[in-house]
Design a protein around this motif. Sequence first.
Motif, PDB file in Angstrom:
ATOM      1  N   PHE A 160       5.533  -0.883   8.235  1.00 36.20           N
ATOM      2  CA  PHE A 160       6.317  -1.253   7.068  1.00 36.20           C
ATOM      3  C   PHE A 160       5.490  -2.193   6.192  1.00 36.20           C
ATOM      4  O   PHE A 160       4.864  -3.132   6.696  1.00 36.20           O
ATOM      5  CB  PHE A 160       7.618  -1.947   7.481  1.00 36.20           C
ATOM      6  N   CYS A 161       5.512  -1.933   4.889  1.00 37.15           N
ATOM      7  CA  CYS A 161       4.757  -2.747   3.940  1.00 37.15           C
ATOM      8  C   CYS A 161       5.677  -3.163   2.801  1.00 37.15           C
ATOM      9  O   CYS A 161       6.272  -2.301   2.133  1.00 37.15           O
ATOM     10  CB  CYS A 161       3.575  -1.964   3.368  1.00 37.15           C
ATOM     11  N   ASP A 162       5.780  -4.476   2.588  1.00 33.32           N
ATOM     12  CA  ASP A 162       6.624  -5.002   1.513  1.00 33.32           C
ATOM     13  C   ASP A 162       5.735  -5.432   0.347  1.00 33.32           C
ATOM     14  O   ASP A 162       5.033  -6.438   0.448  1.00 33.32           O
ATOM     15  CB  ASP A 162       7.448  -6.185   2.025  1.00 33.32           C
ATOM     16  N   GLU A 163       5.761  -4.639  -0.730  1.00 27.94           N
ATOM     17  CA  GLU A 163       4.962  -4.930  -1.924  1.00 27.94           C
ATOM     18  C   GLU A 163       3.522  -5.294  -1.537  1.00 27.94           C
ATOM     19  O   GLU A 163       3.034  -6.388  -1.864  1.00 27.94           O
ATOM     20  CB  GLU A 163       5.598  -6.076  -2.718  1.00 27.94           C
ATOM     21  N   PRO A 164       2.797  -4.385  -0.882  1.00 26.41           N
ATOM     22  CA  PRO A 164       1.461  -4.741  -0.383  1.00 26.41           C
ATOM     23  C   PRO A 164       0.447  -5.047  -1.477  1.00 26.41           C
ATOM     24  O   PRO A 164      -0.580  -5.682  -1.198  1.00 26.41           O
ATOM     25  CB  PRO A 164       1.045  -3.500   0.422  1.00 26.41           C
ATOM     26  N   ASN A 165       0.720  -4.623  -2.716  1.00 25.27           N
ATOM     27  CA  ASN A 165      -0.226  -4.869  -3.800  1.00 25.27           C
ATOM     28  C   ASN A 165       0.146  -6.053  -4.677  1.00 25.27           C
ATOM     29  O   ASN A 165      -0.490  -6.294  -5.704  1.00 25.27           O
ATOM     30  CB  ASN A 165      -0.374  -3.615  -4.672  1.00 25.27           C
ATOM     31  N   SER A 166       1.170  -6.767  -4.289  1.00 26.21           N
ATOM     32  CA  SER A 166       1.623  -7.911  -5.088  1.00 26.21           C
ATOM     33  C   SER A 166       0.502  -8.937  -5.252  1.00 26.21           C
ATOM     34  O   SER A 166      -0.116  -9.366  -4.289  1.00 26.21           O
ATOM     35  CB  SER A 166       2.827  -8.569  -4.413  1.00 26.21           C
ATOM     36  N   GLY A 167       0.225  -9.309  -6.506  1.00 24.10           N
ATOM     37  CA  GLY A 167      -0.768 -10.332  -6.792  1.00 24.10           C
ATOM     38  C   GLY A 167      -2.205  -9.857  -6.801  1.00 24.10           C
ATOM     39  O   GLY A 167      -3.118 -10.674  -6.980  1.00 24.10           O
ATOM     40  N   LEU A 168      -2.436  -8.553  -6.615  1.00 23.42           N
ATOM     41  CA  LEU A 168      -3.801  -8.035  -6.582  1.00 23.42           C
ATOM     42  C   LEU A 168      -4.188  -7.418  -7.918  1.00 23.42           C
ATOM     43  O   LEU A 168      -3.344  -6.875  -8.637  1.00 23.42           O
ATOM     44  CB  LEU A 168      -3.946  -6.982  -5.472  1.00 23.42           C
ATOM     45  N   ASP A 169      -5.476  -7.466  -8.232  1.00 27.25           N
ATOM     46  CA  ASP A 169      -5.954  -6.787  -9.430  1.00 27.25           C
ATOM     47  C   ASP A 169      -5.926  -5.279  -9.187  1.00 27.25           C
ATOM     48  O   ASP A 169      -5.894  -4.822  -8.027  1.00 27.25           O
ATOM     49  CB  ASP A 169      -7.369  -7.256  -9.779  1.00 27.25           C
ATOM     50  N   PRO A 170      -5.899  -4.460 -10.253  1.00 25.87           N
ATOM     51  CA  PRO A 170      -5.742  -3.003 -10.085  1.00 25.87           C
ATOM     52  C   PRO A 170      -6.784  -2.355  -9.179  1.00 25.87           C
ATOM     53  O   PRO A 170      -6.453  -1.475  -8.385  1.00 25.87           O
ATOM     54  CB  PRO A 170      -5.860  -2.478 -11.524  1.00 25.87           C
ATOM     55  N   LYS A 171      -8.037  -2.793  -9.260  1.00 22.92           N
ATOM     56  CA  LYS A 171      -9.080  -2.191  -8.427  1.00 22.92           C
ATOM     57  C   LYS A 171      -8.847  -2.484  -6.953  1.00 22.92           C
ATOM     58  O   LYS A 171      -8.937  -1.578  -6.108  1.00 22.92           O
ATOM     59  CB  LYS A 171     -10.454  -2.719  -8.860  1.00 22.92           C
ATOM     60  N   THR A 172      -8.521  -3.726  -6.643  1.00 23.79           N
ATOM     61  CA  THR A 172      -8.248  -4.087  -5.245  1.00 23.79           C
ATOM     62  C   THR A 172      -6.983  -3.405  -4.741  1.00 23.79           C
ATOM     63  O   THR A 172      -6.911  -2.991  -3.575  1.00 23.79           O
ATOM     64  CB  THR A 172      -8.117  -5.615  -5.105  1.00 23.79           C
ATOM     65  N   ALA A 173      -5.986  -3.271  -5.622  1.00 25.86           N
ATOM     66  CA  ALA A 173      -4.745  -2.596  -5.240  1.00 25.86           C
ATOM     67  C   ALA A 173      -5.005  -1.157  -4.808  1.00 25.86           C
ATOM     68  O   ALA A 173      -4.413  -0.678  -3.834  1.00 25.86           O
ATOM     69  CB  ALA A 173      -3.750  -2.632  -6.397  1.00 25.86           C
ATOM     70  N   ILE A 174      -5.900  -0.476  -5.504  1.00 31.38           N
ATOM     71  CA  ILE A 174      -6.238   0.903  -5.138  1.00 31.38           C
ATOM     72  C   ILE A 174      -6.912   0.936  -3.768  1.00 31.38           C
ATOM     73  O   ILE A 174      -6.642   1.819  -2.947  1.00 31.38           O
ATOM     74  CB  ILE A 174      -7.138   1.543  -6.220  1.00 31.38           C
ATOM     75  N   VAL A 175      -7.786  -0.034  -3.503  1.00 33.32           N
ATOM     76  CA  VAL A 175      -8.449  -0.120  -2.186  1.00 33.32           C
ATOM     77  C   VAL A 175      -7.409  -0.268  -1.078  1.00 33.32           C
ATOM     78  O   VAL A 175      -7.484   0.409  -0.042  1.00 33.32           O
ATOM     79  CB  VAL A 175      -9.440  -1.302  -2.162  1.00 33.32           C
ATOM     80  N   ILE A 176      -6.418  -1.142  -1.298  1.00 31.44           N
ATOM     81  CA  ILE A 176      -5.376  -1.363  -0.290  1.00 31.44           C
ATOM     82  C   ILE A 176      -4.518  -0.111  -0.125  1.00 31.44           C
ATOM     83  O   ILE A 176      -4.192   0.295   1.004  1.00 31.44           O
ATOM     84  CB  ILE A 176      -4.507  -2.577  -0.675  1.00 31.44           C
ATOM     85  N   ASP A 177      -4.141   0.529  -1.242  1.00 28.22           N
ATOM     86  CA  ASP A 177      -3.373   1.775  -1.167  1.00 28.22           C
ATOM     87  C   ASP A 177      -4.102   2.821  -0.332  1.00 28.22           C
ATOM     88  O   ASP A 177      -3.520   3.455   0.561  1.00 28.22           O
ATOM     89  CB  ASP A 177      -3.144   2.351  -2.574  1.00 28.22           C
ATOM     90  N   ASN A 178      -5.381   3.017  -0.642  1.00 29.73           N
ATOM     91  CA  ASN A 178      -6.160   4.036   0.066  1.00 29.73           C
ATOM     92  C   ASN A 178      -6.312   3.701   1.544  1.00 29.73           C
ATOM     93  O   ASN A 178      -6.280   4.594   2.402  1.00 29.73           O
ATOM     94  CB  ASN A 178      -7.532   4.199  -0.586  1.00 29.73           C
ATOM     95  N   LEU A 179      -6.457   2.418   1.853  1.00 31.10           N
ATOM     96  CA  LEU A 179      -6.575   2.001   3.254  1.00 31.10           C
ATOM     97  C   LEU A 179      -5.290   2.302   4.010  1.00 31.10           C
ATOM     98  O   LEU A 179      -5.328   2.830   5.135  1.00 31.10           O
ATOM     99  CB  LEU A 179      -6.907   0.511   3.327  1.00 31.10           C
ATOM    100  N   ILE A 180      -4.153   1.989   3.407  1.00 33.92           N
ATOM    101  CA  ILE A 180      -2.862   2.269   4.052  1.00 33.92           C
ATOM    102  C   ILE A 180      -2.692   3.765   4.279  1.00 33.92           C
ATOM    103  O   ILE A 180      -2.257   4.194   5.355  1.00 33.92           O
ATOM    104  CB  ILE A 180      -1.701   1.701   3.210  1.00 33.92           C
ATOM    105  N   GLN A 181      -3.057   4.567   3.279  1.00 35.97           N
ATOM    106  CA  GLN A 181      -2.905   6.013   3.439  1.00 35.97           C
ATOM    107  C   GLN A 181      -3.851   6.559   4.511  1.00 35.97           C
ATOM    108  O   GLN A 181      -3.458   7.404   5.322  1.00 35.97           O
ATOM    109  CB  GLN A 181      -3.145   6.733   2.119  1.00 35.97           C
TER     110      GLN A 181
END
Length: 255
Positions: A160-181
């Motif tokens: 479960f992930c609650d707003e995992p990209n909160s507070g991140l810049d767009p480039k880092t957010a994509i890295v986190i999204d891809n890692l979760i997937q």
Amino acid sequence: MIEVENLHKSFGDAHILKGITTTFDKGKTNLIIGQSGSGKTVFLKCLLGLFSYESGSISYDGDVFSNLNDDEKRNLRARIGMVFQGSALFDSMTIAENVMFPLKMFTKQSKSEMEDRVNFVLKRVNLPDAHNKMPSEASGGMQKRVAIARAIVNNPKYLFCDEPNSGLDPKTAIVIDNLIQEITDEYQITTVINSHDMNSVMEIGEKIVFLKNGLKEWEGSKDTIFKTDNASVTDFVYSSNLFKKVRKMYLDENS
């Protein structure tokens, strides 16, 4: 797989969840989206077992949560990984100690076994040399990766992930999204993500549940969300001019 059937949750006279029925599939990134006040945070906390509910059921691979005894609930929680919105790392612990914490809580592994597992998951989230750092020495993106490492250290069946990209810049957010997937697919975890980030929806939304006023207003995928005529969904999704342009391009290409 997590199955939700006719779930109702209230706080006093406020009826928050109004009969939600849906499923979250194994090996897929399942996103819960909706505006503030839609009920998505309450829904996530019901799924985690943090909130009780008045009626309905939640089943984890066929096991109905409300039918489990205390030991069975504890065993279920040991199979759940959680990435909190603010990462929720312990400031007084090193990164390695933070990641090891669930192993100490839920397993009887030896110290060497726990250290091997911590080494493995930190390497998996691309932090092979971060063991002795303190959370305050890590960037926001690093802290999210540590939180993911801690969430998967127990080899969970459910993430479960609650707003995992909160507070991140767009480039880092994509890295986190891809890692979760990647982790979801690699370990065939049932992953549920609470998000308001449309970039995440379009990047990894294999299953999307859209809530409005405590009701499941729509469900589909990142592909079918472009095709829906549901006004509530389109108002939410295309509040950004960028996504209006993307939708127009998609419809033009597929007309």
